[in-house]
Design a protein around this motif. Structure first.
Motif, PDB file in Angstrom:
ATOM      1  N   LEU A   3       0.985  -1.185  -0.071  1.00 36.76           N
ATOM      2  CA  LEU A   3       0.079   0.095   0.066  1.00 36.76           C
ATOM      3  C   LEU A   3       0.752   1.216   0.004  1.00 36.76           C
ATOM      4  CD1 LEU A   3      -2.740  -0.899   2.561  1.00 36.76           C
ATOM      5  CD2 LEU A   3      -2.968  -0.967   0.041  1.00 36.76           C
ATOM      6  N   LEU A   4       1.967   1.131   0.680  1.00 41.10           N
ATOM      7  CA  LEU A   4       2.907   2.397   0.809  1.00 41.10           C
ATOM      8  C   LEU A   4       4.220   2.283   0.155  1.00 41.10           C
ATOM      9  CD1 LEU A   4       2.556   3.406   4.582  1.00 41.10           C
ATOM     10  CD2 LEU A   4       1.126   4.440   2.468  1.00 41.10           C
ATOM     11  N   LYS A   5       4.787   3.045  -0.415  1.00 38.21           N
ATOM     12  CA  LYS A   5       5.975   2.993  -1.034  1.00 38.21           C
ATOM     13  C   LYS A   5       6.854   4.210  -0.883  1.00 38.21           C
ATOM     14  CE  LYS A   5       4.452   4.634  -5.591  1.00 38.21           C
ATOM     15  NZ  LYS A   5       4.454   4.270  -7.037  1.00 38.21           N
ATOM     16  N   GLY A   6       8.203   4.210  -0.670  1.00 38.85           N
ATOM     17  CA  GLY A   6       9.107   5.304  -0.132  1.00 38.85           C
ATOM     18  C   GLY A   6       9.769   5.483  -1.609  1.00 38.85           C
ATOM     19  N   ALA A   7      10.147   6.732  -1.727  1.00 41.22           N
ATOM     20  CA  ALA A   7      10.930   7.229  -2.775  1.00 41.22           C
ATOM     21  C   ALA A   7      11.523   8.508  -2.596  1.00 41.22           C
ATOM     22  CB  ALA A   7      10.136   7.032  -4.081  1.00 41.22           C
ATOM     23  N   GLY A   8      12.529   8.773  -3.334  1.00 46.01           N
ATOM     24  CA  GLY A   8      13.087  10.247  -3.103  1.00 46.01           C
ATOM     25  C   GLY A   8      13.855  10.557  -2.009  1.00 46.01           C
ATOM     26  N   PHE A   9      14.624   9.822  -1.534  1.00 47.14           N
ATOM     27  CA  PHE A   9      15.440  10.141  -0.312  1.00 47.14           C
ATOM     28  C   PHE A   9      16.309  11.043  -0.443  1.00 47.14           C
ATOM     29  CE2 PHE A   9      14.075   5.681  -0.084  1.00 47.14           C
ATOM     30  CZ  PHE A   9      13.415   5.462   1.247  1.00 47.14           C
ATOM     31  N   ALA A  10      16.605  12.100   0.494  1.00 47.47           N
ATOM     32  CA  ALA A  10      17.621  12.891   0.503  1.00 47.47           C
ATOM     33  C   ALA A  10      18.188  13.217   1.873  1.00 47.47           C
ATOM     34  CB  ALA A  10      17.191  14.205   0.030  1.00 47.47           C
ATOM     35  N   GLU A  11      19.280  13.931   2.023  1.00 47.52           N
ATOM     36  CA  GLU A  11      19.682  14.342   3.278  1.00 47.52           C
ATOM     37  C   GLU A  11      19.797  15.842   3.197  1.00 47.52           C
ATOM     38  OE1 GLU A  11      20.898  12.533   5.946  1.00 47.52           O
ATOM     39  OE2 GLU A  11      20.329  10.766   5.046  1.00 47.52           O
ATOM     40  N   TRP A  12      18.960  16.396   4.162  1.00 49.39           N
ATOM     41  CA  TRP A  12      19.020  17.950   4.432  1.00 49.39           C
ATOM     42  C   TRP A  12      19.844  18.319   5.664  1.00 49.39           C
ATOM     43  CZ3 TRP A  12      17.065  20.441   0.582  1.00 49.39           C
ATOM     44  CH2 TRP A  12      16.044  19.923  -0.329  1.00 49.39           C
ATOM     45  N   HIS A  29      -2.219   4.668  -3.269  1.00 52.03           N
ATOM     46  CA  HIS A  29      -3.458   4.935  -4.073  1.00 52.03           C
ATOM     47  C   HIS A  29      -4.835   4.968  -3.316  1.00 52.03           C
ATOM     48  CE1 HIS A  29      -0.491   3.893  -7.137  1.00 52.03           C
ATOM     49  NE2 HIS A  29      -1.064   4.747  -7.998  1.00 52.03           N
ATOM     50  N   TRP A  30      -5.725   5.800  -3.517  1.00 58.90           N
ATOM     51  CA  TRP A  30      -6.790   5.882  -3.031  1.00 58.90           C
ATOM     52  C   TRP A  30      -7.804   6.366  -3.912  1.00 58.90           C
ATOM     53  CZ3 TRP A  30     -10.079  10.253  -1.714  1.00 58.90           C
ATOM     54  CH2 TRP A  30     -11.015   9.877  -0.655  1.00 58.90           C
ATOM     55  N   SER A  31      -8.909   5.777  -4.263  1.00 62.86           N
ATOM     56  CA  SER A  31     -10.014   6.089  -5.172  1.00 62.86           C
ATOM     57  C   SER A  31      -9.402   6.157  -6.642  1.00 62.86           C
ATOM     58  CB  SER A  31     -10.691   7.346  -5.037  1.00 62.86           C
ATOM     59  OG  SER A  31     -11.504   7.033  -3.563  1.00 62.86           O
ATOM     60  N   GLY A  32      -8.438   5.530  -6.983  1.00 62.92           N
ATOM     61  CA  GLY A  32      -7.666   5.492  -8.199  1.00 62.92           C
ATOM     62  C   GLY A  32      -6.848   6.751  -8.459  1.00 62.92           C
ATOM     63  N   LYS A  33      -6.651   7.486  -7.346  1.00 61.73           N
ATOM     64  CA  LYS A  33      -5.444   8.434  -7.665  1.00 61.73           C
ATOM     65  C   LYS A  33      -4.342   8.388  -6.707  1.00 61.73           C
ATOM     66  CE  LYS A  33      -8.755  12.195  -8.671  1.00 61.73           C
ATOM     67  NZ  LYS A  33      -8.978  13.520  -8.371  1.00 61.73           N
ATOM     68  N   GLU A  87       3.892  18.490  -1.612  1.00 60.81           N
ATOM     69  CA  GLU A  87       3.475  17.548  -2.781  1.00 60.81           C
ATOM     70  C   GLU A  87       2.187  18.299  -3.141  1.00 60.81           C
ATOM     71  OE1 GLU A  87       4.365  14.921  -4.149  1.00 60.81           O
ATOM     72  OE2 GLU A  87       6.329  14.592  -2.945  1.00 60.81           O
ATOM     73  N   SER A  88       1.602  17.890  -4.345  1.00 66.46           N
ATOM     74  CA  SER A  88       0.660  18.677  -4.776  1.00 66.46           C
ATOM     75  C   SER A  88      -0.826  17.781  -4.195  1.00 66.46           C
ATOM     76  CB  SER A  88       0.401  18.175  -6.437  1.00 66.46           C
ATOM     77  OG  SER A  88       0.576  17.167  -6.584  1.00 66.46           O
ATOM     78  N   ARG A  89      -1.770  18.621  -4.458  1.00 67.43           N
ATOM     79  CA  ARG A  89      -3.104  17.883  -3.846  1.00 67.43           C
ATOM     80  C   ARG A  89      -3.519  16.723  -4.543  1.00 67.43           C
ATOM     81  NH1 ARG A  89      -6.898  22.481  -1.614  1.00 67.43           N
ATOM     82  NH2 ARG A  89      -5.545  23.580  -0.466  1.00 67.43           N
ATOM     83  N   PRO A  90      -4.070  15.850  -3.776  1.00 63.45           N
ATOM     84  CA  PRO A  90      -4.619  14.378  -4.694  1.00 63.45           C
ATOM     85  C   PRO A  90      -5.590  14.848  -5.599  1.00 63.45           C
ATOM     86  CG  PRO A  90      -4.935  14.386  -1.972  1.00 63.45           C
ATOM     87  CD  PRO A  90      -4.222  15.910  -2.403  1.00 63.45           C
TER      88      PRO A  90
END
Length: 90
Positions: A3-12, A29-33, A87-90
């Protein structure tokens, strides 16, 4: 399929210059989005979830000073609400 996936790791760099925060993005993904949120992790030990205020100008970044104070004893996880932060709105 997870259900969850992590991506785009960065050190700040931290605000104090002493520690680094691992920044990542999680998606599901929820309701196809696809819904994506930003996640910052710092520290080691029992996990503490930090949630920013539910307002249009709040983000996980405002949790950074608290994360730095807790990092010596806890594994902190600060997240943005869906549609907030970088992140943008779903």
């Amino acid at each position: 399929m997870p259900l969850l996936k992590g991506a785009g790791f960065a050190e700040w760099p931290s605000t104090s210059g002493e520690v680094n925060v691992t920044a990542e993005h999680m998606a599901w993904h929820w309701s196809g989005k696809e819904v994506r949120i930003g996640v910052d992790r710092l520290g080691a030990g029992p996990t503490v979830l930090l949630l920013p205020a539910m307002s249009s100008i709040s983000s996980r970044g405002e949790m950074r000073p608290l994360q730095e104070r807790l990092a010596a004893d806890f594994s902190t996880v600060a997240v943005d609400w869906p549609g907030f932060g970088d992140e943008s709105r779903p």
